[in-house]
Design a protein around this motif. Structure first.
Motif, PDB file in Angstrom:
ATOM      1  N   GLN A 133      74.655  25.912  22.173  1.00 10.34           N
ATOM      2  CA  GLN A 133      75.985  25.494  22.595  1.00 10.34           C
ATOM      3  C   GLN A 133      76.081  25.439  24.119  1.00 10.34           C
ATOM      4  O   GLN A 133      76.730  24.564  24.691  1.00 10.34           O
TER       5      GLN A 133
ATOM      6  N   ASP B  95      77.202  18.166  28.708  1.00  8.73           N
ATOM      7  CA  ASP B  95      78.454  17.415  28.633  1.00  8.73           C
ATOM      8  C   ASP B  95      79.223  17.524  29.951  1.00  8.73           C
ATOM      9  O   ASP B  95      79.710  16.534  30.496  1.00  8.73           O
TER      10      ASP B  95
ATOM     11  N   VAL C  43      86.420  27.428  27.872  1.00  7.72           N
ATOM     12  CA  VAL C  43      85.533  26.261  27.919  1.00  7.72           C
ATOM     13  C   VAL C  43      86.139  25.150  27.065  1.00  7.72           C
ATOM     14  O   VAL C  43      86.199  23.987  27.470  1.00  7.72           O
TER      15      VAL C  43
ATOM     16  N   ARG D 208      87.279  21.635  28.447  1.00  7.18           N
ATOM     17  CA  ARG D 208      86.547  20.466  27.923  1.00  7.18           C
ATOM     18  C   ARG D 208      87.539  19.394  27.507  1.00  7.18           C
ATOM     19  O   ARG D 208      87.391  18.213  27.840  1.00  7.18           O
TER      20      ARG D 208
ATOM     21  N   TYR E  73      86.032  22.247  34.122  1.00 11.99           N
ATOM     22  CA  TYR E  73      85.133  22.308  32.964  1.00 11.99           C
ATOM     23  C   TYR E  73      83.826  22.984  33.365  1.00 11.99           C
ATOM     24  O   TYR E  73      83.341  23.906  32.686  1.00 11.99           O
TER      25      TYR E  73
ATOM     26  N   VAL F 128      82.285  26.645  31.965  1.00 11.90           N
ATOM     27  CA  VAL F 128      80.971  26.789  31.322  1.00 11.90           C
ATOM     28  C   VAL F 128      80.133  27.801  32.093  1.00 11.90           C
ATOM     29  O   VAL F 128      79.490  28.685  31.506  1.00 11.90           O
TER      30      VAL F 128
ATOM     31  N   ASP G 165      77.162  22.192  26.106  1.00 12.61           N
ATOM     32  CA  ASP G 165      78.324  22.208  26.997  1.00 12.61           C
ATOM     33  C   ASP G 165      77.926  21.870  28.435  1.00 12.61           C
ATOM     34  O   ASP G 165      78.637  21.131  29.130  1.00 12.61           O
TER      35      ASP G 165
ATOM     36  N   TYR H 116      77.457  32.937  25.790  1.00 12.85           N
ATOM     37  CA  TYR H 116      76.615  32.029  25.006  1.00 12.85           C
ATOM     38  C   TYR H 116      75.363  32.726  24.462  1.00 12.85           C
ATOM     39  O   TYR H 116      74.478  32.076  23.924  1.00 12.85           O
TER      40      TYR H 116
END
Length: 295
Positions: free
Chosen positions: A90, A97, A52, A56, A71, A75, A94, A84
């Motif tokens: 997070q 984003d 990730v 990213r 990306y 994720v 992520d 996760y």
């Protein structure tokens, strides 16, 4: 000794029914995602999160469709694998984003928008937003059909008993499937999601060309399976025969070895020769077996 090698009111009623259908559809969508998540497994959490991180960085450096997709996929795969689990905040960060980059890339590249929006839907599912995920999957299909969105929507529509939507989705998507495997799997999924009894009803959405192709492909695959089964059966039969012959060969070698030892009367040099002869006999048994098995 010899060794052994042994997964008015009318409008109100209609509105209520629509809400109910939508609720069922969302529940089916969540269920399908949950089964997929439970079935996933693989590398340690650190490896997924490291992927990730690298994706990213690439997407922020070059926010183009390919990097945005990489990306989003990183994720999603990390979420699927439970990477996760101990850092849910997070995941939310992520996913948000990655979705911002997907949105920008989709705006910049309309041709890639259907796929990028479909991946946006996957990230929404990953963070538990099934309602919005469903809307995004449907938006993706409106922008242009993709097999990825179709696979999920077809099962969701089938689970909510919406055969008309299953059919429309399948009719738009099956023709664009790139490979025979992808097309066949999608047709099979479409048929099952129609919830029909007969093949004709299950394939009502398909063109004659698709019906013909599917029938021929199904027969080809059945023949290939039968041939593979027959080939495997023959292989196993040969293995059983050779194993039996090896057992006999080894038993004969043992018998000869015992007879040899009985003639040594404690002579260590003689016993060593018998052991060597016995091992040479075993080697010959194994060598003959390898020849017969084509090794």
């Amino acid at each position: 000794a010899t060794p052994d090698r042994d997964r008015s009111h009318r409008g109100m009623d209609l509105s209520r029914q629509r809400r109910s259908n939508r609720h069922v559809l969302v529940l089916v969508l969540v269920a399908a995602w949950t089964v997929a998540a439970l079935a996933s497994c693989g590398a340690p959490a650190y490896d997924y999160l490291a992927a990730v991180g690298s994706n990213r960085a690439a997407a922020h450096s070059v926010p183009a469709p390919r990097q945005a997709l990489g990306y989003a996929q990183a994720v999603h795969h990390a979420a699927d694998a439970g990477a996760y689990a101990k850092v849910p905040a997070q995941l939310a960060a992520d996913a948000a984003d990655a979705m911002r980059i997907l949105d920008a890339a989709a705006t910049a590249s309309p041709a890639d928008a259907p796929t990028l929006v479909a991946w946006r839907a996957m990230l929404l599912l990953d963070v538990g937003n099934a309602d919005e995920s469903l809307r995004e999957l449907e938006r993706s299909m409106q922008l242009g059909p993709t097999v990825m969105a179709a696979r999920i929507l077809v099962e969701a529509y089938g689970g909510a008993n919406r055969p008309a939507d299953v059919g429309a989705t399948c009719a738009a998507t099956v023709p664009i499937a790139m490979s025979a495997d992808e097309r066949f799997e999608l047709v099979e999924r479409c048929k099952a999601s129609m919830n029909a009894i007969s093949d004709d009803a299950a394939m009502a959405w398909a063109t004659p060309e698709i019906v013909t192709w599917y029938g021929e492909e199904r027969e080809r695959r059945a023949a290939a399976r039968a041939e593979a089964w027959e080939r495997e059966s023959r292989r196993q039969a040969v293995e059983r025969r050779v194993e039996h012959e090896v057992d006999i060969c080894i038993a004969d070698g043992k018998e000869r070895g015992y007879r040899c030892l009985n003639r040594c009367h404690g002579d260590t040099s003689c016993e060593a020769n018998c052991q060597s002869a016995y091992e040479a006999a075993l080697d010959r048994c194994e060598a003959e077996a390898r020849i017969q098995l084509g090794e």
